[in-house]
Design a protein around this motif. Structure first.
Motif, PDB file in Angstrom:
ATOM      1  N   ALA A  99       0.544 -24.645  23.623  1.00  0.00           N
ATOM      2  CA  ALA A  99       1.359 -23.923  22.651  1.00  0.00           C
ATOM      3  C   ALA A  99       2.535 -24.770  22.183  1.00  0.00           C
ATOM      4  O   ALA A  99       2.890 -24.759  20.995  1.00  0.00           O
ATOM      5  N   ALA A 100       3.133 -25.521  23.103  1.00  0.00           N
ATOM      6  CA  ALA A 100       4.261 -26.377  22.721  1.00  0.00           C
ATOM      7  C   ALA A 100       3.820 -27.478  21.766  1.00  0.00           C
ATOM      8  O   ALA A 100       4.563 -27.857  20.850  1.00  0.00           O
ATOM      9  N   ALA A 101       2.616 -28.002  21.965  1.00  0.00           N
ATOM     10  CA  ALA A 101       2.102 -29.062  21.093  1.00  0.00           C
ATOM     11  C   ALA A 101       1.424 -28.512  19.848  1.00  0.00           C
ATOM     12  O   ALA A 101       0.795 -29.277  19.113  1.00  0.00           O
ATOM     13  N   LEU A 104       1.514 -30.217  16.444  1.00  0.00           N
ATOM     14  CA  LEU A 104       0.707 -31.433  16.289  1.00  0.00           C
ATOM     15  C   LEU A 104      -0.754 -31.111  15.994  1.00  0.00           C
ATOM     16  O   LEU A 104      -1.303 -31.517  14.977  1.00  0.00           O
ATOM     17  N   TRP A 105      -1.407 -30.373  16.899  1.00  0.00           N
ATOM     18  CA  TRP A 105      -2.840 -30.168  16.749  1.00  0.00           C
ATOM     19  C   TRP A 105      -3.193 -29.038  15.795  1.00  0.00           C
ATOM     20  O   TRP A 105      -4.347 -28.902  15.393  1.00  0.00           O
ATOM     21  N   LEU A 106      -2.203 -28.219  15.401  1.00  0.00           N
ATOM     22  CA  LEU A 106      -2.453 -27.176  14.419  1.00  0.00           C
ATOM     23  C   LEU A 106      -2.018 -27.578  13.004  1.00  0.00           C
ATOM     24  O   LEU A 106      -2.065 -26.767  12.092  1.00  0.00           O
ATOM     25  N   GLY A 107      -1.593 -28.837  12.868  1.00  0.00           N
ATOM     26  CA  GLY A 107      -1.164 -29.309  11.555  1.00  0.00           C
ATOM     27  C   GLY A 107      -2.232 -29.165  10.481  1.00  0.00           C
ATOM     28  O   GLY A 107      -1.960 -28.631   9.400  1.00  0.00           O
ATOM     29  N   SER A 122       4.616 -21.365   8.751  1.00  0.00           N
ATOM     30  CA  SER A 122       5.738 -20.777   9.487  1.00  0.00           C
ATOM     31  C   SER A 122       5.250 -19.941  10.660  1.00  0.00           C
ATOM     32  O   SER A 122       5.865 -19.937  11.736  1.00  0.00           O
ATOM     33  N   THR A 123       4.141 -19.232  10.475  1.00  0.00           N
ATOM     34  CA  THR A 123       3.579 -18.420  11.548  1.00  0.00           C
ATOM     35  C   THR A 123       3.098 -19.289  12.703  1.00  0.00           C
ATOM     36  O   THR A 123       3.343 -18.985  13.882  1.00  0.00           O
ATOM     37  N   LEU A 124       2.420 -20.387  12.390  1.00  0.00           N
ATOM     38  CA  LEU A 124       1.940 -21.292  13.428  1.00  0.00           C
ATOM     39  C   LEU A 124       3.099 -21.965  14.146  1.00  0.00           C
ATOM     40  O   LEU A 124       3.056 -22.157  15.369  1.00  0.00           O
ATOM     41  N   HIS A 150       3.777 -37.754  12.474  1.00  0.00           N
ATOM     42  CA  HIS A 150       2.569 -37.461  13.237  1.00  0.00           C
ATOM     43  C   HIS A 150       2.009 -36.064  12.990  1.00  0.00           C
ATOM     44  O   HIS A 150       0.981 -35.718  13.585  1.00  0.00           O
ATOM     45  N   THR A 151       2.635 -35.265  12.182  1.00  0.00           N
ATOM     46  CA  THR A 151       2.101 -33.941  11.894  1.00  0.00           C
ATOM     47  C   THR A 151       2.301 -33.614  10.425  1.00  0.00           C
ATOM     48  O   THR A 151       3.311 -34.004   9.824  1.00  0.00           O
ATOM     49  N   SER A 152       1.324 -32.912   9.871  1.00  0.00           N
ATOM     50  CA  SER A 152       1.419 -32.539   8.460  1.00  0.00           C
ATOM     51  C   SER A 152       2.366 -31.373   8.229  1.00  0.00           C
ATOM     52  O   SER A 152       2.725 -31.092   7.081  1.00  0.00           O
ATOM     53  N   LEU A 153       2.796 -30.709   9.301  1.00  0.00           N
ATOM     54  CA  LEU A 153       3.740 -29.603   9.142  1.00  0.00           C
ATOM     55  C   LEU A 153       5.071 -30.065   8.571  1.00  0.00           C
ATOM     56  O   LEU A 153       5.758 -29.308   7.896  1.00  0.00           O
ATOM     57  N   GLY A 154       5.419 -31.318   8.874  1.00  0.00           N
ATOM     58  CA  GLY A 154       6.694 -31.826   8.378  1.00  0.00           C
ATOM     59  C   GLY A 154       6.735 -31.934   6.869  1.00  0.00           C
ATOM     60  O   GLY A 154       7.827 -31.927   6.272  1.00  0.00           O
TER      61      GLY A 154
END
Length: 205
Positions: A99-101, A104-107, A122-124, A150-154
């Motif tokens: 969950a903490a990562a 990264l893996w949910l990007g 935002s939910t993820l 390293h993540t597309s969320l950024g």
């Protein structure tokens, strides 16, 4: 904070051990804050330190209650006490790490979901304990150099959850889990004195 469950005592998992399990991270955080102050020559602002410590304790509190429940379920399924305890600790710790990562893996999931619903990223993000700690300390996690690379969320438009909402959610989850953990903390009644009388009655009949 994410490594704290690995150092919890393994002799028994119960609500009585909760102060010990939550007290150790507090001492560790205090030592790290003191070391940071010595290295940088200035103290960490209390406005950032106190909310982060409170949020950390709430996360560990919920995680510990989940361990109690998991151990109780495994014991009811027939696992011995030691095996149930180890499996419960490692399972909940692994879930906490995953969950903490999440950012990264949910990007990729957030990237695809944003095309359908703009609130998906935002939910993820709100499901990550690491993001909760970032909110508590006032740190923009996704805009940091490492996460941004390293993540597309950024690169997506996201909103962090509010600190008050997080604390209320953790408090509510803690109350519910504590109530569910009470039955697992009770020892089964000893039926050994009753069984001989039942056998005797059957023999008489």
């Amino acid at each position: 904070m994410l490594l704290a469950p690995l150092f919890w005592p393994r002799d028994i998992v119960s609500l009585r051990q909760l102060p010990v399990c939550l007290g150790s991270p507090i001492v560790t955080a205090a030592l790290l804050a003191a070391a940071w102050q010595l290295a940088n020559g200035r103290a960490i602002p209390l406005a950032a330190l106190v909310p982060a410590c409170v949020t950390s304790l709430m996360i560990l509190f919920v995680a510990y209650l989940c361990v109690i429940l998991a151990e109780g379920v495994l014991a009811r399924l027939g696992a011995n006490a030691r095996a149930a305890r180890e499996w419960a600790v490692w399972t909940i710790t692994s879930v906490l790490w995953l969950a903490a990562a999440g950012p990264l893996w949910l990007g990729p999931v957030a990237d695809l979901g944003a095309r359908i619903d703009a609130s998906t990223p935002s939910t993820l993000l709100a499901c990550s304990p690491l993001a909760h700690l970032a909110v508590a300390s006032g740190y923009d996690l996704l805009r940091s150099q490492w996460f941004y690379g390293h993540t597309s969320l950024g690169a997506l438009q996201v909103e962090y959850p509010r600190l008050t909402t997080l604390l209320v959610a953790y408090a509510g989850a803690g109350v519910v889990l504590a109530l569910l953990a009470i039955p697992f903390g009770r020892r089964p009644k000893d039926t050994s004195p009753v069984e001989p009388s039942i056998v005797q009655e059957e023999r008489r009949t």
